[in-house]
Design a protein around this motif. Structure first.
Motif, PDB file in Angstrom:
ATOM      1  N   ASP A 104       0.820  -1.218   0.000  1.00 61.72           N
ATOM      2  CA  ASP A 104       0.000   0.000   0.000  1.00 61.72           C
ATOM      3  C   ASP A 104       0.853   1.267   0.000  1.00 61.72           C
ATOM      4  N   ASP A 105       2.081   1.163   0.500  1.00 61.38           N
ATOM      5  CA  ASP A 105       2.967   2.330   0.549  1.00 61.38           C
ATOM      6  C   ASP A 105       3.666   2.586  -0.782  1.00 61.38           C
ATOM      7  N   GLY A 106       3.437   1.722  -1.789  1.00 66.22           N
ATOM      8  CA  GLY A 106       3.951   1.983  -3.122  1.00 66.22           C
ATOM      9  C   GLY A 106       5.238   1.271  -3.490  1.00 66.22           C
ATOM     10  N   HIS A 107       5.745   0.407  -2.625  1.00 66.51           N
ATOM     11  CA  HIS A 107       6.943  -0.349  -2.976  1.00 66.51           C
ATOM     12  C   HIS A 107       6.582  -1.826  -3.130  1.00 66.51           C
ATOM     13  N   ALA A 108       7.476  -2.566  -3.746  1.00 61.48           N
ATOM     14  CA  ALA A 108       7.227  -3.985  -3.996  1.00 61.48           C
ATOM     15  C   ALA A 108       7.504  -4.820  -2.751  1.00 61.48           C
ATOM     16  N   ILE A 109       6.769  -5.920  -2.626  1.00 60.96           N
ATOM     17  CA  ILE A 109       7.017  -6.900  -1.577  1.00 60.96           C
ATOM     18  C   ILE A 109       6.811  -8.297  -2.181  1.00 60.96           C
ATOM     19  N   ALA A 110       7.145  -9.322  -1.424  1.00 60.41           N
ATOM     20  CA  ALA A 110       7.009 -10.688  -1.909  1.00 60.41           C
ATOM     21  C   ALA A 110       5.548 -11.016  -2.199  1.00 60.41           C
ATOM     22  N   ALA A 111       5.338 -11.825  -3.226  1.00 55.53           N
ATOM     23  CA  ALA A 111       3.993 -12.250  -3.584  1.00 55.53           C
ATOM     24  C   ALA A 111       3.440 -13.213  -2.533  1.00 55.53           C
ATOM     25  N   ASP A 112       2.134 -13.405  -2.553  1.00 58.75           N
ATOM     26  CA  ASP A 112       1.507 -14.297  -1.587  1.00 58.75           C
ATOM     27  C   ASP A 112       1.912 -15.751  -1.809  1.00 58.75           C
ATOM     28  N   GLU A 113       2.029 -16.160  -3.066  1.00 54.95           N
ATOM     29  CA  GLU A 113       2.424 -17.521  -3.392  1.00 54.95           C
ATOM     30  C   GLU A 113       3.752 -17.483  -4.161  1.00 54.95           C
TER      31      GLU A 113
END
Length: 307
Positions: A104-113
Motif C-alpha cells: 500500500d505504501d507503493g513499494h514492492a514486496i514478496a507475492a503471496d504464493e
C-alpha cells in the motif's frame, strides 16, 4: 568478455532487463573501451508482466514459457551492448523469478504464493557459492549491484544484493571453499543509483510540455520512489551518453517488459543524455579515485590498478 582485459567489471542483476535499465550505457562504453564486462543474472524473469498481447500465452499461469523467451531477449540486448560474457546464477533455471506484489505504501514486496525454487527462498550460502566461482574466475576489480532495498523493494533485487555482497566477502577469504578457485578481493563495489534532482528536472520539463502520462503519478515536486537518491549519496557518474543509442536498443530488445512508447523512451527523446546516458553509482566498498568537476568519480575503475 575481452580476453585478458586489464579492467574487469562484474554486474549482478535479478532479471533480464534490469541490467539495460540501470547500467546499459556504462556496459556498452566499457566494452567499446576494451574493458571486461561480465553480467550475472539471477533469474530468467518467469513471473514478469507481459506487455506484448500476442505473447500472453507465455505467462506463468498459462504455458509458463516467459523465462525461456526472456533468455532470448537478454541475448539480443547483450548483442546490442557488445557484452559477450553473460551468465545465469548457477546456470539457467537454477533460480526462478519470485514474483511480487505492491504494498500500500507503493513499494514492492514478496507475492503471496512463491514457487519452490524461487530466488527469494534461495539458501544464501549456496547462492553465494555460485557467484564466488564466477568472481574467482573473472577476478573483477569492480562489482555493481543493487542497494539493500533492491531499489524499490522487489524481493529478487533484495536477494541479489544479499548474494552479491556476501559472495564478495567470502570470495576474498583464502580458506573458504578452495575448490571454487583462488581467493579474490573485489577492490570497489558500487550500488546503482538514480539522481533525484535530475528526474525532477526531467519530469518538470515533461509536465511543462503537457506530458502528464510519462511516469504518471510522479510529481516533480512531491515524494519520489526510493530508488531516486539525493545527490549527496551519489559518488560516481559514468558519462556514457555517446552509447545512449545502444542502451535504447537493448531496452527495445526486452520487448515483453518495456514498451517503445513507455517512459524510458519518452525521457530518452527529451532528457536522454542527462537521465539515461549518465549513469550514477554509490561507492560502498573501496577508495574513491580521481573525481570530476561535480565532485564525483567519472570512471568506476578510478584509482584501481590494471591487471
Amino acid at each position: 568478455m575481452s580476453e585478458n582485459a586489464a579492467h574487469r567489471l562484474l554486474l549482478v542483476h535479478a532479471h533480464p532487463d534490469d541490467e539495460s535499465i540501470g547500467q546499459g550505457a556504462t556496459m556498452a562504453k566499457y566494452v567499446a573501451e576494451g574493458r571486461g564486462v561480465t553480467l550475472v543474472t539471477c533469474t530468467a524473469g518467469e513471473m514478469g508482466e507481459i506487455l506484448v498481447p500476442e505473447l500472453e500465452h507465455l505467462a506463468a499461469d498459462k504455458e509458463d514459457g516467459l523465462g525461456e523467451h526472456r533468455r532470448g531477449e537478454l541475448d539480443a540486448a547483450m548483442r546490442e551492448l557488445g557484452v559477450t560474457d553473460h551468465r545465469f546464477l548457477g546456470g539457467f533455471g537454477t533460480y526462478r523469478d519470485s514474483g511480487m506484489k505492491w504494498h500500500d505504501d507503493g513499494h514492492a514486496i514478496a507475492a503471496d504464493e512463491i514457487h519452490d525454487n524461487a530466488f527469494w527462498h534461495a539458501d544464501l550460502t549456496q547462492a553465494a557459492d555460485h557467484l564466488i566461482a564466477v568472481i574467482r574466475e573473472v577476478r573483477p576489480q569492480v562489482m555493481v549491484t543493487y542497494d539493500e532495498f533492491g531499489g524499490y523493494g522487489h524481493p529478487d533485487h533484495i536477494q541479489a544484493h544479499r548474494v552479491a555482497m556476501y559472495a564478495a566477502q567470502l570470495a576474498a577469504a583464502p580458506s573458504y571453499r578452495r575448490d571454487l578457485g583462488e581467493a579474490w578481493d573485489i577492490a570497489k563495489i558500487y550500488w546503482g543509483a538514480m539522481s533525484e534532482s535530475r528526474i525532477r528536472e526531467g519530469l518538470r520539463r515533461l509536465r511543462d510540455e503537457g506530458d502528464t502520462t510519462t511516469f504518471e503519478g510522479m510529481d516533480p515536486d512531491g515524494q519520489l520512489p526510493p530508488f531516486f537518491r539525493p545527490d549527496e549519496d551519489i559518488t560516481a557518474e559514468v558519462d556514457a551518453g555517446a552509447y545512449l543509442e545502444q542502451k535504447m536498443a537493448a531496452l527495445k530488445a526486452h520487448a515483453t517488459q518495456i514498451t517503445a512508447d513507455g517512459p524510458f523512451f519518452a525521457l530518452a527523446n527529451n532528457e536522454g543524455q542527462l537521465v539515461w546516458g549518465r549513469e550514477l553509482y554509490r561507492l560502498v566498498k573501496g577508495v574513491p579515485g580521481e573525481v570530476g568537476d561535480h565532485g564525483w568519480e567519472t570512471d568506476l575503475f578510478a584509482g584501481v590498478p590494471a591487471g
